[in-house]
Design a protein around this motif. Sequence first.
Motif: not given
Length: 227
Positions: A81-107
């Motif tokens: 999750l940490f690796i892919y969040f770093r990848k998404l953080f570079r070019g992803g929009n706020d919604i996709s970042k929020s979705i991954l944060k939700i997955w990280a919080v829940l998992l």
Amino acid sequence: MNEYNAKQDIKFIREVLNKTQLDISGIGMCFIWIGMVNLFGEVLKNMGYVFMNTQEQVSGIQWKMLRSIDSISFMLICVILFIYFRKLFRGGNDISKSILKIWAVLLIGGKVFTKLFVNLALQEQTGVTGEFAATLGKAFSFLYVIVALTVLGIMIHDKLICKGALLGIIVYCLLLSWGQGVTVAQIHGNAVNMYSYDMFSVFVLSFGMILLGLYTRISGRKKRGNS
């Protein structure tokens, strides 16, 4: 003028949703890796149970090694999750970042909460059995994934993901009421049982995550082809 503004707003919303879906498809491998880690961990645990079932005596070290598989799987999922969040953080929009944060919080957060709740609140205060604690842990893990799936489906407007989450809940409840299971091992005179709803939970946490990753990647490629 109002009609023009409305069309521009609709166009902007569609662009945001498409970008979000493309971002999610880009981290589809994250879901696949999480599913593979869960699957490999479960296979190792059951192989360990089968091996111990053939032993007349089980040492404390063997039992600790078997119990450590869940912790190792959890740490690997945190790294993924940490690796892919770093990848998404570079070019992803706020919604996709929020979705991954939700997955990280829940998992991740959900796993920590479950361990603390089951071990401290239940086992210490009420003295529930280890079998019940393990079953409850699987149920919580299943619930976290279902919630994350539902949020994902709603935020990217994907009806198939939402229907899949709803179907998962229905199947789990039916298996819970059925309550059939098998004994996978006898350790220190105690039966290690796996019930039908436990098996379904493992299926969702492993094969379900792999299928989700494949689905998001295929959907993303289709959108790239249409754009």
